[in-house]
Design a protein around this motif. Structure first.
Motif, PDB file in Angstrom:
ATOM      1  N   ALA A 222       0.835  -1.202   0.000  1.00 56.89           N
ATOM      2  CA  ALA A 222       0.000   0.000   0.000  1.00 56.89           C
ATOM      3  C   ALA A 222       0.867   1.249   0.000  1.00 56.89           C
ATOM      4  O   ALA A 222       0.535   2.251  -0.638  1.00 56.89           O
ATOM      5  N   ALA A 223       2.001   1.193   0.686  1.00 56.77           N
ATOM      6  CA  ALA A 223       2.884   2.361   0.757  1.00 56.77           C
ATOM      7  C   ALA A 223       3.605   2.609  -0.567  1.00 56.77           C
ATOM      8  O   ALA A 223       3.724   3.758  -1.015  1.00 56.77           O
ATOM      9  N   THR A 224       4.115   1.551  -1.215  1.00 56.68           N
ATOM     10  CA  THR A 224       4.793   1.779  -2.499  1.00 56.68           C
ATOM     11  C   THR A 224       3.791   2.223  -3.558  1.00 56.68           C
ATOM     12  O   THR A 224       4.110   3.056  -4.411  1.00 56.68           O
ATOM     13  N   ALA A 225       2.567   1.695  -3.492  1.00 58.18           N
ATOM     14  CA  ALA A 225       1.540   2.115  -4.446  1.00 58.18           C
ATOM     15  C   ALA A 225       1.173   3.582  -4.236  1.00 58.18           C
ATOM     16  O   ALA A 225       0.973   4.335  -5.206  1.00 58.18           O
ATOM     17  N   THR A 226       1.084   4.008  -2.979  1.00 55.83           N
ATOM     18  CA  THR A 226       0.777   5.410  -2.687  1.00 55.83           C
ATOM     19  C   THR A 226       1.893   6.316  -3.183  1.00 55.83           C
ATOM     20  O   THR A 226       1.646   7.383  -3.760  1.00 55.83           O
ATOM     21  N   THR A 227       3.131   5.895  -2.993  1.00 53.91           N
ATOM     22  CA  THR A 227       4.273   6.666  -3.490  1.00 53.91           C
ATOM     23  C   THR A 227       4.237   6.764  -5.012  1.00 53.91           C
ATOM     24  O   THR A 227       4.479   7.839  -5.585  1.00 53.91           O
ATOM     25  N   HIS A 228       3.925   5.660  -5.673  1.00 54.15           N
ATOM     26  CA  HIS A 228       3.821   5.649  -7.136  1.00 54.15           C
ATOM     27  C   HIS A 228       2.781   6.650  -7.608  1.00 54.15           C
ATOM     28  O   HIS A 228       3.011   7.434  -8.540  1.00 54.15           O
ATOM     29  N   ARG A 229       1.626   6.661  -6.945  1.00 56.84           N
ATOM     30  CA  ARG A 229       0.542   7.559  -7.346  1.00 56.84           C
ATOM     31  C   ARG A 229       0.884   9.022  -7.051  1.00 56.84           C
ATOM     32  O   ARG A 229       0.554   9.913  -7.838  1.00 56.84           O
ATOM     33  N   ILE A 230       1.555   9.275  -5.943  1.00 58.45           N
ATOM     34  CA  ILE A 230       1.985  10.639  -5.620  1.00 58.45           C
ATOM     35  C   ILE A 230       2.925  11.163  -6.707  1.00 58.45           C
ATOM     36  O   ILE A 230       2.755  12.275  -7.220  1.00 58.45           O
ATOM     37  N   LEU A 231       3.910  10.375  -7.065  1.00 64.75           N
ATOM     38  CA  LEU A 231       4.866  10.800  -8.084  1.00 64.75           C
ATOM     39  C   LEU A 231       4.174  11.011  -9.424  1.00 64.75           C
ATOM     40  O   LEU A 231       4.461  11.984 -10.142  1.00 64.75           O
ATOM     41  N   THR A 232       3.250  10.121  -9.760  1.00 60.36           N
ATOM     42  CA  THR A 232       2.520  10.245 -11.020  1.00 60.36           C
ATOM     43  C   THR A 232       1.679  11.515 -11.043  1.00 60.36           C
ATOM     44  O   THR A 232       1.663  12.245 -12.046  1.00 60.36           O
ATOM     45  N   GLU A 233       0.994  11.811  -9.934  1.00 59.62           N
ATOM     46  CA  GLU A 233       0.170  13.024  -9.859  1.00 59.62           C
ATOM     47  C   GLU A 233       1.021  14.288  -9.950  1.00 59.62           C
ATOM     48  O   GLU A 233       0.557  15.321 -10.438  1.00 59.62           O
ATOM     49  N   LEU A 234       2.263  14.209  -9.495  1.00 60.09           N
ATOM     50  CA  LEU A 234       3.164  15.345  -9.579  1.00 60.09           C
ATOM     51  C   LEU A 234       3.840  15.452 -10.944  1.00 60.09           C
ATOM     52  O   LEU A 234       4.635  16.373 -11.174  1.00 60.09           O
ATOM     53  N   GLY A 235       3.548  14.507 -11.842  1.00 67.23           N
ATOM     54  CA  GLY A 235       4.150  14.516 -13.168  1.00 67.23           C
ATOM     55  C   GLY A 235       5.595  14.071 -13.175  1.00 67.23           C
ATOM     56  O   GLY A 235       6.357  14.421 -14.087  1.00 67.23           O
ATOM     57  N   LEU A 236       5.988  13.262 -12.190  1.00 65.66           N
ATOM     58  CA  LEU A 236       7.360  12.808 -12.054  1.00 65.66           C
ATOM     59  C   LEU A 236       7.476  11.325 -12.404  1.00 65.66           C
ATOM     60  O   LEU A 236       6.510  10.570 -12.270  1.00 65.66           O
ATOM     61  N   GLU A 237       8.656  10.928 -12.814  1.00 64.24           N
ATOM     62  CA  GLU A 237       8.903   9.512 -13.091  1.00 64.24           C
ATOM     63  C   GLU A 237       8.756   8.718 -11.790  1.00 64.24           C
ATOM     64  O   GLU A 237       9.382   9.065 -10.783  1.00 64.24           O
ATOM     65  N   PRO A 238       7.944   7.658 -11.778  1.00 69.99           N
ATOM     66  CA  PRO A 238       7.771   6.864 -10.555  1.00 69.99           C
ATOM     67  C   PRO A 238       8.952   5.924 -10.336  1.00 69.99           C
ATOM     68  O   PRO A 238       8.867   4.717 -10.547  1.00 69.99           O
ATOM     69  N   ARG A 239      10.051   6.493  -9.860  1.00 74.26           N
ATOM     70  CA  ARG A 239      11.281   5.715  -9.686  1.00 74.26           C
ATOM     71  C   ARG A 239      11.818   5.901  -8.278  1.00 74.26           C
ATOM     72  O   ARG A 239      12.100   7.013  -7.852  1.00 74.26           O
ATOM     73  N   VAL A 240      11.956   4.770  -7.559  1.00 74.38           N
ATOM     74  CA  VAL A 240      12.558   4.749  -6.230  1.00 74.38           C
ATOM     75  C   VAL A 240      13.448   3.523  -6.150  1.00 74.38           C
ATOM     76  O   VAL A 240      12.953   2.399  -6.326  1.00 74.38           O
ATOM     77  N   PRO A 241      14.732   3.685  -5.909  1.00 75.29           N
ATOM     78  CA  PRO A 241      15.628   2.519  -5.838  1.00 75.29           C
ATOM     79  C   PRO A 241      15.221   1.554  -4.730  1.00 75.29           C
ATOM     80  O   PRO A 241      14.872   1.983  -3.621  1.00 75.29           O
ATOM     81  N   GLY A 242      15.240   0.263  -5.039  1.00 76.03           N
ATOM     82  CA  GLY A 242      15.029  -0.769  -4.020  1.00 76.03           C
ATOM     83  C   GLY A 242      13.635  -0.909  -3.490  1.00 76.03           C
ATOM     84  O   GLY A 242      13.425  -1.523  -2.446  1.00 76.03           O
ATOM     85  N   ALA A 243      12.634  -0.361  -4.215  1.00 82.29           N
ATOM     86  CA  ALA A 243      11.255  -0.393  -3.710  1.00 82.29           C
ATOM     87  C   ALA A 243      10.353  -1.268  -4.548  1.00 82.29           C
ATOM     88  O   ALA A 243       9.120  -1.129  -4.496  1.00 82.29           O
ATOM     89  N   GLY A 244      10.914  -2.185  -5.314  1.00 85.77           N
ATOM     90  CA  GLY A 244      10.110  -3.128  -6.064  1.00 85.77           C
ATOM     91  C   GLY A 244       9.795  -2.688  -7.480  1.00 85.77           C
ATOM     92  O   GLY A 244      10.098  -1.570  -7.894  1.00 85.77           O
ATOM     93  N   ALA A 245       9.159  -3.603  -8.223  1.00 84.11           N
ATOM     94  CA  ALA A 245       8.919  -3.399  -9.650  1.00 84.11           C
ATOM     95  C   ALA A 245       8.074  -2.184  -9.951  1.00 84.11           C
ATOM     96  O   ALA A 245       8.264  -1.497 -10.961  1.00 84.11           O
ATOM     97  N   LEU A 246       7.118  -1.879  -9.076  1.00 88.56           N
ATOM     98  CA  LEU A 246       6.209  -0.763  -9.350  1.00 88.56           C
ATOM     99  C   LEU A 246       6.957   0.563  -9.423  1.00 88.56           C
ATOM    100  O   LEU A 246       6.576   1.460 -10.180  1.00 88.56           O
ATOM    101  N   LEU A 247       8.034   0.685  -8.656  1.00 89.61           N
ATOM    102  CA  LEU A 247       8.797   1.935  -8.610  1.00 89.61           C
ATOM    103  C   LEU A 247      10.149   1.809  -9.296  1.00 89.61           C
ATOM    104  O   LEU A 247      11.094   2.546  -8.993  1.00 89.61           O
ATOM    105  N   ALA A 248      10.215   0.903 -10.270  1.00 96.10           N
ATOM    106  CA  ALA A 248      11.470   0.707 -10.993  1.00 96.10           C
ATOM    107  C   ALA A 248      11.712   1.789 -12.046  1.00 96.10           C
ATOM    108  O   ALA A 248      12.802   1.915 -12.586  1.00 96.10           O
ATOM    109  N   GLY A 249      10.652   2.578 -12.369  1.00 88.15           N
ATOM    110  CA  GLY A 249      10.822   3.667 -13.330  1.00 88.15           C
ATOM    111  C   GLY A 249      10.701   3.203 -14.759  1.00 88.15           C
ATOM    112  O   GLY A 249      10.390   2.060 -15.040  1.00 88.15           O
TER     113      GLY A 249
END
Length: 249
Positions: A222-249
């Protein structure tokens, strides 16, 4: 030149983890994209025990919390209690997001609104998955509410595990290392993704990459998904090192 991005969060009063894992992920992102800096502002809604009654009462406080956050002029607002929304019935994240948006607009804020419940659905979709297994800290009836919610949205839950911890502070104290054992109790033979923590209060970040490496399918929370959606809403690449496939960018 760096810029500050202000993230508002509506969290349960007993929350410890959302205000830990979200900043930790975005700090890891800053390490590879230093021109973006994230600043966090939280408004709290009373909730101590994860029961249907306290979840309803907490939802009723969201408008007050949103109005308080509006004063900080955030760039995005996330409401971060997945089960509080899912327990209200299928599709309720749309209602919750709309209500918070209305409260923000009334106070002059133009921030987009993200819910952890809606983010989990969009995160599963972003992975191209339609069949998942989930682990929750909830009692069985609330886990079933999550299963029903996902099912209504077109996501098949092939297996689920309830850790049955009703006290929200106790949930925050669960050892994420134990998730590296808990997931082995699930039948993942048909799963296309694993939701390692379907709760923003149950810590899971240190376990996501190791479990994903072990099982060979995408792992999210739920936390990585929320981070993905926050970055997407901000118009940013959803990339966070070491946080799984969803945030691989």
């Amino acid at each position: 030149m760096s810029r500050d991005l202000h993230v508002g969060m509506i969290v349960p009063s007993s929350n410890l983890t959302m205000e830990t894992e979200l900043p930790r992920m975005l700090a890891a992102r800053e390490a590879v994209i230093p021109e973006e800096r994230f600043v966090f502002h939280a408004a709290r809604a009373r909730m101590q025990h994860v029961t249907p009654e306290q979840l309803v009462a907490m939802n009723a406080q969201a408008m007050r919390a949103a109005a308080e956050l509006a004063d900080a002029r955030p760039d995005v607002v996330a409401t971060a209690c997945l089960v509080a929304i899912m327990a209200q019935g299928p599709g309720y994240h749309c209602t919750a997001e709309d209500d918070i948006t209305t409260a923000l607009r009334a106070e002059g804020s133009t921030a987009p609104v993200v819910s952890s419940a809606g983010a989990l659905l969009s995160g599963i979709t972003a992975l191209g998955a339609s069949r998942v297994a989930i682990i929750t800290p909830y009692m069985e009836p609330l886990t079933q509410a999550v299963v029903d919610y996902l099912t209504d949205a077109g996501v098949e839950v092939v297996d689920s595990l309830s850790l049955q911890v009703p006290d929200n502070l106790a949930v925050a104290r669960l050892d994420p290392a134990e998730l590296r054992e808990h997931h082995r109790k699930l039948d993942l033979s048909r799963a296309e993704a694993l939701v390692l923590s379907a709760c923003v209060q149950m810590p899971s970040l240190p376990a996501i990459a190791p479990v994903q490496d072990e099982i060979g399918i995408p792992v999210l929370s739920a936390a990585t998904a929320t981070t993905h959606r926050i970055l997407t809403e901000l118009g940013l690449e959803p990339r966070v090192p070491g946080a799984g496939a969803l945030l691989a960018g």
